[in-house]
Design a protein around this motif. Structure first.
Motif, PDB file in Angstrom:
ATOM      1  N   MET A   1       1.023  -0.959   0.209  1.00  0.00           N
ATOM      2  CA  MET A   1       0.311   0.370   0.038  1.00  0.00           C
ATOM      3  C   MET A   1       0.459   1.195   0.018  1.00  0.00           C
ATOM      4  SD  MET A   1      -3.051   0.429   2.536  1.00  0.00           S
ATOM      5  CE  MET A   1      -3.877  -0.392   1.926  1.00  0.00           C
ATOM      6  N   GLY A   2       0.663   1.898  -0.805  1.00  0.00           N
ATOM      7  CA  GLY A   2       1.672   3.496  -1.135  1.00  0.00           C
ATOM      8  C   GLY A   2       1.046   4.265   0.310  1.00  0.00           C
ATOM      9  N   ARG A   3       2.161   5.556   0.029  1.00  0.00           N
ATOM     10  CA  ARG A   3       2.134   6.297   1.357  1.00  0.00           C
ATOM     11  C   ARG A   3       0.623   7.306   1.627  1.00  0.00           C
ATOM     12  NH1 ARG A   3       6.875   9.384   3.165  1.00  0.00           N
ATOM     13  NH2 ARG A   3       5.055  11.340   3.241  1.00  0.00           N
ATOM     14  N   ASP A   4      -0.163   7.499   0.007  1.00  0.00           N
ATOM     15  CA  ASP A   4      -1.346   7.935  -0.476  1.00  0.00           C
ATOM     16  C   ASP A   4      -2.770   7.009   0.354  1.00  0.00           C
ATOM     17  OD1 ASP A   4       0.396  10.677   0.064  1.00  0.00           O
ATOM     18  OD2 ASP A   4       0.092  10.460  -2.940  1.00  0.00           O
ATOM     19  N   GLU A   5      -2.858   5.783   0.183  1.00  0.00           N
ATOM     20  CA  GLU A   5      -3.344   4.852   0.342  1.00  0.00           C
ATOM     21  C   GLU A   5      -3.960   5.235   1.967  1.00  0.00           C
ATOM     22  OE1 GLU A   5      -3.252   1.278  -2.366  1.00  0.00           O
ATOM     23  OE2 GLU A   5      -1.446   2.278  -3.582  1.00  0.00           O
ATOM     24  N   VAL A   6      -5.501   4.667   1.883  1.00  0.00           N
ATOM     25  CA  VAL A   6      -5.770   4.352   3.169  1.00  0.00           C
ATOM     26  C   VAL A   6      -6.470   2.777   3.381  1.00  0.00           C
ATOM     27  CG1 VAL A   6      -7.637   4.927   5.093  1.00  0.00           C
ATOM     28  CG2 VAL A   6      -6.331   6.972   3.185  1.00  0.00           C
ATOM     29  N   ASP A   7      -5.789   2.584   5.245  1.00  0.00           N
ATOM     30  CA  ASP A   7      -6.720   1.348   4.804  1.00  0.00           C
ATOM     31  C   ASP A   7      -8.000   1.286   5.246  1.00  0.00           C
ATOM     32  OD1 ASP A   7      -7.560  -1.474   5.334  1.00  0.00           O
ATOM     33  OD2 ASP A   7      -5.316  -2.077   6.589  1.00  0.00           O
ATOM     34  N   VAL A   8      -9.144   0.588   4.681  1.00  0.00           N
ATOM     35  CA  VAL A   8     -10.547   1.637   4.716  1.00  0.00           C
ATOM     36  C   VAL A   8     -10.867   0.535   5.816  1.00  0.00           C
ATOM     37  CG1 VAL A   8     -12.480   1.910   3.681  1.00  0.00           C
ATOM     38  CG2 VAL A   8     -10.601   2.802   2.931  1.00  0.00           C
ATOM     39  N   GLU A   9     -10.829  -0.845   5.731  1.00  0.00           N
ATOM     40  CA  GLU A   9     -11.357  -1.093   6.635  1.00  0.00           C
ATOM     41  C   GLU A   9     -10.498  -1.378   8.234  1.00  0.00           C
ATOM     42  OE1 GLU A   9     -13.426  -4.398   6.409  1.00  0.00           O
ATOM     43  OE2 GLU A   9     -13.928  -4.082   4.717  1.00  0.00           O
ATOM     44  N   GLN A  10      -9.114  -0.766   7.639  1.00  0.00           N
ATOM     45  CA  GLN A  10      -8.764   0.137   9.349  1.00  0.00           C
ATOM     46  C   GLN A  10      -9.149   1.381  10.286  1.00  0.00           C
ATOM     47  OE1 GLN A  10      -6.526  -2.140  11.499  1.00  0.00           O
ATOM     48  NE2 GLN A  10      -6.895  -0.342  13.336  1.00  0.00           N
ATOM     49  N   VAL A  11      -9.460   2.289   9.386  1.00  0.00           N
ATOM     50  CA  VAL A  11     -10.166   2.795   9.323  1.00  0.00           C
ATOM     51  C   VAL A  11     -11.652   2.835  10.058  1.00  0.00           C
ATOM     52  CG1 VAL A  11     -11.381   5.668   8.901  1.00  0.00           C
ATOM     53  CG2 VAL A  11      -9.485   4.781   7.801  1.00  0.00           C
ATOM     54  N   ALA A  12     -12.195   1.881   9.408  1.00  0.00           N
ATOM     55  CA  ALA A  12     -13.789   1.596   9.718  1.00  0.00           C
ATOM     56  C   ALA A  12     -13.733   0.499  11.503  1.00  0.00           C
ATOM     57  CB  ALA A  12     -14.275   0.405   8.818  1.00  0.00           C
ATOM     58  N   ARG A  13     -12.257   0.126  11.620  1.00  0.00           N
ATOM     59  CA  ARG A  13     -12.454  -0.869  12.819  1.00  0.00           C
ATOM     60  C   ARG A  13     -11.838   0.178  14.121  1.00  0.00           C
ATOM     61  NH1 ARG A  13     -10.770  -4.476   9.460  1.00  0.00           N
ATOM     62  NH2 ARG A  13      -7.937  -3.897   9.869  1.00  0.00           N
ATOM     63  N   GLU A  14     -11.259   1.525  13.452  1.00  0.00           N
ATOM     64  CA  GLU A  14     -10.652   2.658  15.041  1.00  0.00           C
ATOM     65  C   GLU A  14     -12.444   3.293  14.693  1.00  0.00           C
ATOM     66  OE1 GLU A  14      -7.600   4.382  12.932  1.00  0.00           O
ATOM     67  OE2 GLU A  14      -6.204   2.311  13.116  1.00  0.00           O
ATOM     68  N   LEU A  15     -12.475   3.464  14.100  1.00  0.00           N
ATOM     69  CA  LEU A  15     -14.049   5.004  14.291  1.00  0.00           C
ATOM     70  C   LEU A  15     -15.005   3.951  15.202  1.00  0.00           C
ATOM     71  CD1 LEU A  15     -14.466   6.263  10.307  1.00  0.00           C
ATOM     72  CD2 LEU A  15     -14.455   7.166  12.861  1.00  0.00           C
ATOM     73  N   LEU A  16     -15.016   2.279  14.648  1.00  0.00           N
ATOM     74  CA  LEU A  16     -16.377   1.161  15.696  1.00  0.00           C
ATOM     75  C   LEU A  16     -16.086   1.539  17.225  1.00  0.00           C
ATOM     76  CD1 LEU A  16     -16.563  -1.622  13.702  1.00  0.00           C
ATOM     77  CD2 LEU A  16     -18.213  -0.089  13.758  1.00  0.00           C
ATOM     78  N   VAL A  17     -14.703   1.356  16.947  1.00  0.00           N
ATOM     79  CA  VAL A  17     -13.725   1.041  18.967  1.00  0.00           C
ATOM     80  C   VAL A  17     -14.051   2.769  19.450  1.00  0.00           C
ATOM     81  CG1 VAL A  17     -12.123   1.503  20.156  1.00  0.00           C
ATOM     82  CG2 VAL A  17     -12.247  -0.539  18.078  1.00  0.00           C
TER      83      VAL A  17
END
Length: 154
Positions: A1-17
């Motif tokens: 994953m490049g520097r500007d790419e976002v791991d959407v699944e990780q963002v979703a997990r962090e928001l859920l918590v």
């Protein structure tokens, strides 16, 4: 994953918590006011959506009509909602929030907003507050998006 790419699944997990913890803390603030979670949810939905029937409200809240009937009866006894007969069908009644119900909701919201403002003021730098201010409309937009139906694993 490049520097500007976002791991959407990780963002979703962090928001859920994070959002989950915040919601639980805010719910605890009003736990002693005598309204159950289902009563509060039904009252707030009626306030947002306007008058409706017990059956329609039960469907929106995803509970049985019988359970919603008990919730509605408790709210009505407290004077927080009222029933009005449907002029077109006397067997049916419409539920609506009373002024006392609106005041109860306003009071709860104000108490939560005050507590959250206190936590923000004492726990965040001005720079962090600016970032949260920018994120707030995005979180609200996220809350309004439909979530896909649950996928079965396997």
């Amino acid at each position: 994953m490049g520097r500007d790419e976002v791991d959407v699944e990780q963002v979703a997990r962090e928001l859920l918590v994070g959002v989950g913890l915040l919601v639980r803390q805010l719910r605890q603030l009003n736990a002693d006011e005598g309204l159950t979670l289902s009563e509060t949810s039904a009252l707030a939905r009626l306030d947002r959506g306007g008058a409706t029937t017990v059956t329609a409200l039960a469907k929106l809240e995803q509970i049985s009509t019988q359970s919603m009937g008990a919730t509605v009866n408790a709210l009505e006894r407290r004077g927080l909602i009222e029933r009005r007969p449907d002029p077109a069908d006397g067997r049916q009644a419409y539920l609506s929030v009373t002024e006392a119900g609106r005041e109860k909701l306003r009071s709860r919201r104000d108490a939560r907003a005050h507590a959250l403002a206190h936590a923000l003021a004492s726990g965040f730098t001005p720079s962090e507050l600016k970032r949260l201010e920018a994120a707030a409309p995005l979180i609200e937009r996220l809350a309004q998006l439909p979530l896909p139906a649950r996928r079965d694993a396997g």
